[in-house]
Design an enzyme around this catalytic site. Structure first.
Site, short mmCIF file in Angstrom:
data_model
loop_
_atom_site.label_atom_id
_atom_site.label_comp_id
_atom_site.label_asym_id
_atom_site.label_seq_id
_atom_site.Cartn_x
_atom_site.Cartn_y
_atom_site.Cartn_z
N VAL A 183 15.90 12.03 28.15
CA VAL A 183 16.03 10.61 28.48
C VAL A 183 16.16 9.80 27.20
O VAL A 183 15.41 10.02 26.24
CB VAL A 183 14.81 10.12 29.30
CG1 VAL A 183 14.96 8.64 29.64
CG2 VAL A 183 14.63 10.96 30.56
N LEU A 184 17.08 8.84 27.21
CA LEU A 184 17.22 7.90 26.10
C LEU A 184 16.71 6.54 26.54
O LEU A 184 17.15 6.01 27.57
CB LEU A 184 18.69 7.78 25.67
CG LEU A 184 19.00 6.74 24.57
CD1 LEU A 184 18.31 7.13 23.26
CD2 LEU A 184 20.50 6.58 24.38
N GLY A 187 15.86 0.35 23.24
CA GLY A 187 14.96 -0.80 23.16
C GLY A 187 13.61 -0.43 23.72
O GLY A 187 13.11 -1.05 24.66
N CYS A 371 9.65 -20.86 29.72
CA CYS A 371 10.27 -19.70 30.38
C CYS A 371 9.77 -19.57 31.82
O CYS A 371 10.56 -19.31 32.74
CB CYS A 371 9.99 -18.43 29.60
SG CYS A 371 10.93 -18.31 28.05
#
Length: 408
Positions: A183-184, A187, A371
């Site tokens: 798995v990559l 971020g 936000c």
């Protein structure tokens, strides 16, 4: 000088008079003028203490309101910065038709390619600006796993910890993980999701980050958890990765890619993904048309950041050769996440002020407040794009998601 000042007061007053309809704002100006806008509850009172602040707010409110609160020239007398911002954003409506605002939005849209040009060197500097801050800051408001992205609230009484765990389960379910897969994580932040996937699904994970501080924390926590043989972290730009992976996940990173690089990003995902692989891209988005970077957020919090419209993302996916196998829109989940973060931050504000300074704390308080209000009232959402190379890679119905979450 006096007449000029009155002109700016008039412009700010006209803007607010057209905007504030539900709830009321009493605003005191530096020359002693007090004006009230709107009616009903909530009732907010604020003071502008400097003539220059009135002028800046009239000319560029998207930038100047945040700066004024940071610098103390905007004071909230009745209520707090969140209730002030929620009142304004909830009533924004006709304010979008303000001539000055239209001009500024046009300028920002036209200069967007320059603002969001994010080559490797700038991307690293932008990441360091926000993420290479003190551990005390992030531990003051994040959960123990340091999930710095939208949680998944399935019940009204979910705690932040429960909702962040649900988020990790939800993403894992969509990835359709099998033991032994590679798995990559593009971020990877502080590594919490990577460790969760390795621990719960017996997969190996490579996490990419541009933050030296995040890298150190992620490596330390992974070693402590006994997962160093399953999880590794690299200080590497996604454009420099050259291995193939069975699964690719990216949570809260796409907002930093920059519109000029969307095609490069998805081309990289396509090249790195195996032919029978699955990718899951989790990003803040807008339910409206393409816009411009938020001026204050872009300058002080996330330089190079941008919230995309779906219409900007899908063309790049299509051209990369990837297939969109599922899209989910998470509404208000991030508002609830930010409310939890803001409350925790405020509970630790005195300690943080001793480590940083009051201006820094006011900046972060404004960031979390604006936000949250924006996610409640301006059409901000979260997109989860599930991608593959083959139509048959993912089941025909979405039942598998709930079943996988149940098993977890």
């Amino acid at each position: 000088m006096r007449g000029r000042f009155n002109l700016w007061t008039h412009l700010v007053s006209r803007f607010l008079n057209r905007s504030i309809k539900n709830g009321s704002l009493t605003l005191s100006f530096p020359d002693g003028t007090v004006r009230r806008f709107g009616k009903g509850n909530p009732q907010i009172a604020a003071t502008i203490t400097r003539p220059s602040t009135v002028r800046r707010i009239a000319f560029h409110p998207d930038l100047a309101v945040g700066e004024a609160y940071m610098n103390g020239s905007l004071r909230i007398d009745d209520g707090d910065i969140y209730t002030f911002l929620e009142l304004v954003l909830r009533n924004l409506g006709d304010a979008k038709s303000s001539p000055v605002r239209r001009i500024w939005l046009a300028i920002r849209r036209n200069t967007r390619p320059f603002t969001l040009f994010n080559p490797k060197g700038r991307a690293a500097r932008n990441a360091a600006h926000h993420y290479d801050l003190t551990d005390e800051l992030y531990t003051s408001f994040l959960d123990a796993d340091r999930q710095y992205s939208c949680a998944y609230f399935a019940a009204a009484d979910d705690t932040l910890e429960q909702a962040q765990l649900r988020k990790k389960r939800h993403i894992a379910a969509k990835l359709l993980l099998q033991p032994g897969q590679q798995v990559l994580d593009i971020g990877s932040g502080w590594g919490g999701l990577a460790r969760f996937l390795a621990r719960k699904h017996d997969v190996s994970v490579a996490g990419l980050t541009l933050s030296a501080e995040q890298l150190k924390f992620a490596q330390k926590e992974t070693l402590t958890a006994g997962l160093a043989d399953k999880v590794r972290f690299l200080l590497r730009d996604y454009r420099n990765e050259n291995r193939k992976y069975d699964r690719i996940v990216s949570v809260g990173m796409f907002e930093h890619v920059g519109t000029p690089h969307y095609q490069t990003y998805f081309d990289c995902v396509a090249r790195r993904l195996s032919d029978d692989g699955v990718a899951l891209i989790h990003t803040i988005g807008t339910s409206g048309p393409p816009g411009a970077p938020g001026a204050w957020i872009n300058r002080y919090i996330f330089p190079g950041g941008y919230v995309p419209a779906m219409s900007e993302v899908l063309p790049a996916i299509e051209k990369s050769g990837l297939i969109v196998t599922d899209v989910e829109v998470l509404r208000l989940h991030y508002a609830e996440t930010l409310r939890a973060w803001r409350r925790r931050f405020l509970a630790n504000r005195a300690r943080l002020a001793a480590l940083h300074d009051d201006r820094f704390c006011r900046m972060w308080e404004f960031y979390l407040a604006v936000c949250e209000a924006a996610f409640r009232h301006t059409g901000l959402v979260v997109f989860q794009f599930q991608l593959a190379k083959r139509q048959t890679t993912v089941p025909l119905t979405r039942d598998y998601i709930a079943k996988a979450e149940g098993r977890l």
